[in-house]
Enzyme design. Structure first.
Site, mmCIF file in Angstrom:
data_model
loop_
_atom_site.group_PDB
_atom_site.id
_atom_site.type_symbol
_atom_site.label_atom_id
_atom_site.label_comp_id
_atom_site.label_asym_id
_atom_site.label_seq_id
_atom_site.Cartn_x
_atom_site.Cartn_y
_atom_site.Cartn_z
ATOM 1 N N CYS A 59 0.860 -1.181 0.000
ATOM 2 C CA CYS A 59 0.000 0.000 0.000
ATOM 3 C C CYS A 59 0.901 1.236 0.000
ATOM 4 C CB CYS A 59 -0.887 -0.010 1.236
ATOM 5 S SG CYS A 59 -1.900 1.478 1.420
ATOM 6 N N CYS A 62 0.487 3.222 3.476
ATOM 7 C CA CYS A 62 0.958 2.746 4.781
ATOM 8 C C CYS A 62 2.043 1.680 4.722
ATOM 9 C CB CYS A 62 -0.220 2.231 5.607
ATOM 10 S SG CYS A 62 -0.876 0.645 5.048
ATOM 11 N N CYS A 108 -7.281 -1.205 1.566
ATOM 12 C CA CYS A 108 -6.199 -1.729 2.385
ATOM 13 C C CYS A 108 -6.765 -1.996 3.782
ATOM 14 C CB CYS A 108 -5.065 -0.708 2.455
ATOM 15 S SG CYS A 108 -3.762 -1.142 3.639
ATOM 16 N N CYS A 111 -5.003 0.556 6.580
ATOM 17 C CA CYS A 111 -5.293 1.993 6.680
ATOM 18 C C CYS A 111 -6.602 2.400 5.994
ATOM 19 C CB CYS A 111 -4.140 2.812 6.112
ATOM 20 S SG CYS A 111 -3.904 2.666 4.330
ATOM 21 N N CYS A 133 -8.719 -5.173 -9.780
ATOM 22 C CA CYS A 133 -8.331 -4.088 -10.677
ATOM 23 C C CYS A 133 -7.881 -2.924 -9.789
ATOM 24 C CB CYS A 133 -9.538 -3.717 -11.531
ATOM 25 S SG CYS A 133 -9.223 -2.457 -12.748
#
Length: 146
Positions: A59, A62, A108, A111, A133
């Site tokens: 991510c 984070c 995510c 976060c 996607c």
């Protein structure tokens, strides 16, 4: 596929909680728009759309591990596509009825940043029959050490 998937539930709240001002200091304006405001980058413009580099996709907000290159495939949709997250608890799935259609948003789990959407039943020859996607700008690739 259920709206909350087999991973954590979006109602539980993120592990990493920052104010909008704190996110703006961490992210550039385009990253903030996609990750924190559920925007979308233009198709075929993202850094990882066609990359074949082996590694782990984290991510961008984070640093949590989300996907691996071994689960990335070419869907020719304009965004990086994966058939499975790195770990069933890495992402959260939730209903998204925006744009006048039913979709499933991918967040995510750490976060709660927006990553993209997941689709299934499209006929891609993958083990899960799913296509995560994902916006390139939501990811950071950490290449494998060889």
């Amino acid at each position: 596929m259920t709206a909350t998937g087999s991973g954590p539930d979006a109602r539980q709240g993120p592990k990493l909680v920052l104010s909008d001002d704190e996110w703006r200091r961490r992210l550039d304006p385009q990253e903030f728009e996609v990750l924190r405001r559920a925007g979308t980058e233009r198709p075929f413009t993202g850094e990882y759309t066609d990359t074949k580099t082996e590694g782990v996709y984290q991510c961008r907000a984070c640093g949590a591990e989300l996907f691996r290159s071994t689960e990335k495939f070419e869907s020719h949709c304009g965004w990086p596509s994966f058939f499975d997250p790195a770990d069933s608890d890495a992402v959260i799935l939730r209903p998204d009825d925006s744009l006048g259609m039913r979709r499933v948003e991918v967040l995510c789990a750490n976060c709660h940043s927006h990553l993209g959407h997941v689709f299934e039943g499209e006929g891609y020859p993958t083990p899960t029959d799913q296509r995560y996607c994902i916006n390139s700008i939501s990811l950071r690739l950490v290449p494998s050490q060889t």
